[in-house]
Design a protein around this motif. Structure first.
Motif, short mmCIF file in Angstrom:
data_model
loop_
_atom_site.label_atom_id
_atom_site.label_comp_id
_atom_site.label_asym_id
_atom_site.label_seq_id
_atom_site.Cartn_x
_atom_site.Cartn_y
_atom_site.Cartn_z
N GLY A 1 0.81 -1.06 0.05
CA GLY A 1 -0.03 0.05 -0.02
C GLY A 1 0.74 1.31 0.11
N GLU A 2 0.24 2.39 0.07
CA GLU A 2 0.92 3.62 0.04
C GLU A 2 1.96 3.81 1.11
OE1 GLU A 2 0.75 6.27 -2.00
OE2 GLU A 2 -0.87 5.08 -3.25
N ALA A 3 1.61 3.47 2.29
CA ALA A 3 2.29 3.46 3.69
C ALA A 3 3.47 2.47 3.82
CB ALA A 3 1.46 3.37 4.73
N ARG B 1 9.13 -2.17 0.60
CA ARG B 1 9.32 -2.50 -0.66
C ARG B 1 10.78 -2.21 -1.17
NH1 ARG B 1 7.26 2.46 -4.00
NH2 ARG B 1 5.50 2.29 -2.50
N ALA B 2 11.42 -3.12 -2.00
CA ALA B 2 12.73 -2.94 -2.54
C ALA B 2 12.54 -3.02 -4.11
CB ALA B 2 13.50 -4.27 -2.15
N VAL B 3 13.35 -2.05 -4.54
CA VAL B 3 13.50 -1.96 -6.06
C VAL B 3 15.01 -2.26 -6.20
CG1 VAL B 3 13.36 -0.38 -7.93
CG2 VAL B 3 11.98 -0.14 -6.20
N LEU B 4 15.01 -3.34 -7.39
CA LEU B 4 16.47 -3.82 -7.55
C LEU B 4 16.16 -3.95 -8.96
CD1 LEU B 4 16.36 -6.96 -5.53
CD2 LEU B 4 17.69 -4.99 -4.96
N VAL B 5 17.62 -3.70 -9.63
CA VAL B 5 17.77 -3.63 -11.07
C VAL B 5 18.67 -4.88 -11.40
CG1 VAL B 5 17.12 -1.38 -11.56
CG2 VAL B 5 19.67 -1.92 -11.13
N ILE B 6 18.26 -5.39 -12.64
CA ILE B 6 19.17 -6.62 -13.35
C ILE B 6 20.27 -6.05 -13.87
CG2 ILE B 6 18.91 -8.46 -14.92
CD1 ILE B 6 16.06 -8.70 -14.37
N VAL B 7 21.42 -6.81 -13.76
CA VAL B 7 22.73 -6.43 -14.12
C VAL B 7 22.99 -7.57 -15.37
CG1 VAL B 7 25.22 -6.10 -13.76
CG2 VAL B 7 23.36 -5.32 -12.14
#
Length: 129
Positions: free
Chosen positions: A71-73, A78-84
């Motif tokens: 949700g908003e709170a 939340r984790a944001v990862l990027v593929i290398v």
């Protein structure tokens, strides 16, 4: 961070593997391995983007966050990862900023989302910020 990751949808271009083990590779907690598939043969490298792309703050669509149970709170969950994509050396290693992996760190639910209408590249050179 959670170690068992379940992708709600398969990753584009990969086998149908949806269950992965997330393993920290470095001491700083920036580089991880995602290994999945029935025999563990599917392996990706992912990073936390902040130290390499300080300006990277993707806007994740509400429907993706809802699917992940975020949700908003729930920013702290939340984790944001990027593929290398490894290159022959560090100067040719790139990160996919257009399609990050968003992870619910409490449940292990994950999605790779495509950031529509953004300038983020698929192959951003990986350089420390």
């Amino acid at each position: 961070m959670i170690t068992d990751v379940h992708f709600l949808e398969g990753l584009p271009g990969l086998t149908s593997a949806q269950d992965f083990a997330l393993t920290q590779i470095d001491d700083q907690g920036l580089l991880f391995s995602l290994r999945g598939g029935t025999d563990g043969s599917t392996r990706l490298f992912v990073i936390q983007p902040g130290p390499y792309f300080a300006e990277y703050e993707p806007t994740i669509a509400r429907d993706a966050l809802d699917a992940l149970g975020l949700g908003e709170a729930d920013e702290q969950k939340r984790a944001v990862l990027v593929i290398v994509t490894p290159g022959s050396d560090t100067s040719t290693t790139t990160a996919n900023l257009l399609a990050p992996v968003v992870l619910n760190t409490e449940t292990g639910a994950a999605l790779q989302v495509i950031l529509e209408g953004t300038p983020w590249p698929v192959r951003a050179p990986l350089v420390a910020a």
